[in-house]
Enzyme design. Structure first.
Site, short mmCIF file in Angstrom:
data_model
loop_
_atom_site.label_atom_id
_atom_site.label_comp_id
_atom_site.label_asym_id
_atom_site.label_seq_id
_atom_site.Cartn_x
_atom_site.Cartn_y
_atom_site.Cartn_z
N HIS A 1 0.82 -1.21 0.00
CA HIS A 1 0.00 0.00 0.00
C HIS A 1 0.85 1.26 0.00
O HIS A 1 0.38 2.32 -0.39
CB HIS A 1 -1.07 -0.02 1.12
CG HIS A 1 -0.60 0.37 2.48
ND1 HIS A 1 -0.34 -0.54 3.47
CD2 HIS A 1 -0.39 1.58 3.04
CE1 HIS A 1 0.02 0.08 4.58
NE2 HIS A 1 0.00 1.38 4.35
N ASP B 1 1.14 -7.66 2.52
CA ASP B 1 1.27 -6.24 2.17
C ASP B 1 2.74 -5.85 2.01
O ASP B 1 3.32 -5.19 2.86
CB ASP B 1 0.58 -5.39 3.25
CG ASP B 1 0.25 -4.00 2.75
OD1 ASP B 1 0.86 -3.57 1.75
OD2 ASP B 1 -0.61 -3.33 3.36
N SER C 1 3.95 2.25 8.55
CA SER C 1 3.77 1.24 7.52
C SER C 1 5.08 0.99 6.81
O SER C 1 5.77 1.94 6.44
CB SER C 1 2.72 1.69 6.51
OG SER C 1 1.46 1.37 6.97
N1 ARG Z 1 -4.87 1.29 7.25
C1 ARG Z 1 -3.66 1.48 6.49
C2 ARG Z 1 -2.95 2.78 6.90
O1 ARG Z 1 -3.55 3.56 7.59
C3 ARG Z 1 -3.94 1.67 5.05
C4 ARG Z 1 -4.17 0.44 4.29
C5 ARG Z 1 -4.44 0.75 2.87
N2 ARG Z 1 -5.43 -0.18 2.36
C6 ARG Z 1 -6.73 0.13 2.15
N3 ARG Z 1 -7.55 -0.84 1.83
N4 ARG Z 1 -7.19 1.35 2.21
O2 ARG Z 1 -2.29 3.42 6.11
N1 GLU Z 2 -1.42 1.82 7.50
C1 GLU Z 2 -0.70 2.78 8.30
C2 GLU Z 2 0.44 3.43 7.52
O1 GLU Z 2 0.42 3.44 6.34
C3 GLU Z 2 -0.19 2.13 9.54
C4 GLU Z 2 -1.32 1.87 10.42
C5 GLU Z 2 -1.30 2.73 11.66
O2 GLU Z 2 -1.75 3.86 11.62
O3 GLU Z 2 -0.78 2.22 12.66
O4 GLU Z 2 1.31 4.04 8.05
#
Ligand code: ARG
Ligand code: GLU
Length: 727
Positions: free
Chosen positions: A96, A232, A662
């Site tokens: 991502h 991921d 991430s």
């Molecule tokens: N929750 C993850 C973060 O905050 C993002 C993951 C991205 N994937 C999605 N299906 N939106 O960045």
């Molecule tokens: N998906 C988040 C990122 O891209 C990490 C998730 C979180 O906020 O801990 O940094």
């Protein structure tokens, strides 16, 4: 269990600070909360880390004398983390995090999002324009120098100006004659300042990525949720010039020779194992006063949730009815939904934790201490109370404008044209200036309309204007609302229809036509445009009336917060404080473990490929996987990546993380990569404001699943040859 009892019967206990796991481990085991500064690890954390099982030293993570782990942790683009895993600059991050680059490089013929991408040799690796990877060369406490000659400036704004000037001078001096960059960040609301010297690489190429159906398996359904089954990850490579220095893209660049390379372990993890992450967490707010938390719980978060729910409902329906809309809005939908889901989880978590009450308990203790101390501490909490009686209203108003008004795409888009009107009205502006502003708009027209559907946006407009009208005070209504009331009797559906019937901002060709014809002397068509009129009216309301006061009060809140934390640190000299995340390099450590999301339910700490197959049997499109993966599962063809016939996919731990983490390498007690961080659990997202050891978990993909996908699924096992793999 014991946790909640403790909280009930010791009101003065400073709960948010002494929240460590008392469940299964003895009290001598350190808390897992905290995002720590690498240069302070030795002094503050090394001992605690060893108690948790770490077998190396702080010097192995951050050293000024030798190569250390920090040399292999790069900030990936503007908001993620990545880790170096080969002597030839191979870089590991999340799918991502690489998504937008993979999408950019894709076409209908070569759909790398759908099919994945694997370079068979270095010549096939694909340059990603605009992508940078930043390493920390060195960091230094520069508080004294930054605050030099600022003590006796009483005016807050003048003081900040002097600080900024000092910062600019120190930064410039620090990197004179080098190719490095310097950046100074405030910590604890400006009580301390650290300078980071960085090296920024600008030739970064895509090496490999699984299909989205594997890399982001579970899509929006599973986002922010445990149990999780996504692989991921994506692989990139850093290129440098012949001197191993950063260079703009050139075919003659060569793979970067890093100072440090993370080994990868196939050992896997067990419940209770030490777990450490190094990365670049974005923002946290752990030291807010109770009023701010209350504002989030009662005002801001519910508003964001309501507005986004409405938007998502409308877009979702339109996407279901039309494939064209689905493709156009999939990234937008994912983005709105990511923030929506997180806000929702955060709100639930804060309520469940009784976060406001806990803050108030801490404040009662602080006030008792401050009364003995005198100023400046004594009056801080009353000042917060006074300030937030107005600041929270301004904050809510800004939230409504941001989320509701500028969540309407056409209004957001229309603000791009305000500059034209300003130039046209300015006395001594030039045609050249006007043409330049036009060019700026023209360059973005196609990108905007490629993913735009007026019929969807019109529905969003009528719903969101209604929400704005119903939930804000008359004083927060833009001037144009009087007209909507007079002409349309506040029928926002009819008004939106009028806007979309009459505005030229609904189509690419009309905007282009407008840009061809408009001149500095004649902008009447713009001024008459109904979408522009709403946007401009709202813009004036916000920038002329709300924002200046909001900015002023926010600055005062920061000033108070700085004194408040200073006081807390004096009041609790034994407690180890960590600064809020601010996108600088941090280390977080904890253990691999399961959790109880709610009474009567326990979630395992790991998931397996069986779970991927199980989910894939549902009709949910987020769970559809390629046949090849099903075949590998059916044959149990897992190679050396399984343990006792089980292929582990993801696992969770108590590491304190936030957005920006991430792609962070997840390390075991020997500093070997065992996973990659990619998300947090829904029940734990309030950890940006209040960490809860019982519920907050970070989500990592097991590195063995990553290698399995590269080797067995994609047949790109040759990439493993350059990695340092420990069996
Ligand atoms: N929750 C993850 C973060 O905050 C993002 C993951 C991205 N994937 C999605 N299906 N939106 O960045
Ligand atoms: N998906 C988040 C990122 O891209 C990490 C998730 C979180 O906020 O801990 O940094």
């Amino acid at each position: 269990m014991l946790n909640s009892l403790l909280h009930k019967y010791t009101p003065l206990l400073i709960v948010s600070f002494i929240l460590f796991s008392v469940q299964k481990v003895s009290l001598s085991v350190p808390p897992d909360e905290g995002m720590w500064l690498p240069i302070l690890l030795k002094e503050l954390n090394e001992e605690d880390m060893k108690k948790r099982g770490f077998r190396l030293s702080a010097e192995d993570i951050y050293s000024v004398n030798k190569s250390s782990m920090k040399d292999a942790v790069g900030r990936f683009g503007g908001g993620c983390t990545s880790a170096i895993i080969s002597n030839e600059g191979l870089l590991l991050t999340n799918h991502h995090c690489g998504h937008s680059y993979i999408q950019y490089l894709s076409s209908l013929q070569n759909d790398y999002l759908k099919n994945g991408f694997w370079a068979k040799n270095k010549s096939e690796e694909l340059y990603c324009p605009g992508l940078t990877v930043t390493f920390i060369v060195n960091m230094e406490d520069v508080t004294k120098k930054v605050l030099e000659n600022t003590d006796n400036i009483s005016d807050e704004l003048q003081k900040q100006a002097k600080i900024n000037q000092n910062i600019a001078n120190i930064e410039k001096e620090a990197v004179k004659g080098t190719h490095y960059k310097a950046r100074i960040f405030p910590f604890y609301y400006g009580a301390e300042y650290y300078m980071f010297i960085t090296e920024v690489f600008t030739d970064v190429r895509l090496v490999g990525a699984p299909p989205e159906s594997i890399g982001q398996f579970g899509g929006d359904t599973d986002n922010w949720v445990w149990p999780r089954h996504g692989a991921d990850f994506a692989l990139f490579r850093i290129y440098a010039n012949a001197e191993n220095k950063p260079a703009q893209y050139s075919p003659s660049n060569v793979p970067y020779k890093p100072k440090y390379v993370f080994p990868i372990s196939l050992q896997g993890v067990q419940k209770g194992d030490f777990s450490m992450l190094i990365g670049f967490p974005g923002r946290t707010y752990e030291y807010l006063p109770s009023q701010d938390v209350e504002m989030n719980v009662k005002m801001t978060n519910p508003a964001i949730i309501r507005i986004r729910e409405e938007r998502l409902k409308i877009i979702d329906l339109a996407m279901r009815l039309s494939d064209t809309v689905r493709i156009k809005y999939s990234a937008k939908y994912a983005n709105i939904s990511n923030g929506y889901k997180k806000t929702n989880g955060q709100l639930n978590g804060l309520i469940r934790l009784e976060a406001v009450k806990r803050k108030q308990e801490l404040e009662a203790q602080f006030q008792a201490w401050a009364d003995q101390q005198g100023e400046p501490y004594k009056s801080i909490l009353p000042k917060f109370a006074t300030l937030y009686s107005t600041l929270s209203k301004l904050n809510l108003a800004s939230t409504y404008i941001n989320e509701a008004i500028f969540g309407i795409e056409i209004l957001n888009y229309a603000t791009n044209f305000i500059e034209l009107e300003e130039i046209a009205k300015k006395e001594n502006s030039t045609d050249q200036e006007f043409e330049e502003a036009k060019r700026k708009i023209a360059s973005g027209v196609h990108v905007h309309f490629k993913d735009y559907e007026p019929r969807v946006d019109r529905k969003v407009m009528s719903a969101l204007l209604q929400i704005y009208y119903d939930n804000t005070t008359k004083a927060e209504h833009p001037a144009i609302f009087a007209e909507i009331e007079k002409k349309y009797k506040n029928d926002f559906v009819a008004f939106s229809k009028h806007v979309f019937d009459k505005s030229f901002m609904v189509s690419e060709s009309e905007v282009n036509k407008f840009l061809e014809k408009v001149t500095r002397k004649n902008i009447q068509k713009l001024v008459d445009d109904p979408a522009y009129q709403v946007a401009k009216s709202m813009w004036d309301k916000f920038y002329r009336e709300i924002k200046p006061e909001y900015d002023k009060q926010s600055a005062e809140a920061r000033r108070l917060n700085k004194i408040y934390i200073e006081g807390l640190r004096k009041m609790l000299p034994q407690k180890k404080f960590y600064p809020d995340a601010n996108s600088t390099l941090r280390v977080t450590f904890g253990i691999v473990t399961d959790y109880e999301p709610r009474d009567g339910v326990r979630y395992e700490w790991f998931t397996t490929l069986d779970g991927v197959i199980e989910k894939s049997k549902s009709l949910n499109p987020d769970y559809q996987i390629p046949d090849k993966l099903k075949e590998l599962h059916a044959k149990k063809d897992y190679g050396r990546y399984a343990k006792n016939g089980v292929l582990y996919t993801c696992y969770i731990g108590t590491n304190h993380t936030t957005g920006g983490n991430s792609g962070s390498p997840a390390l075991n007690r020997d500093g070997h990569i065992v996973g990659i961080n990619f998300d947090r659990n829904w029940e734990g997202t309030m950890s940006d404001i209040m960490y809860d050891p019982a519920k907050t978990r970070n989500i990592m993909v097991d590195i063995r699943y990553v290698l399995f996908i590269i080797d067995k699924y994609a047949g790109a096992g040759y990439l493993l040859n350059e990695m340092k793999i420990i069996e």
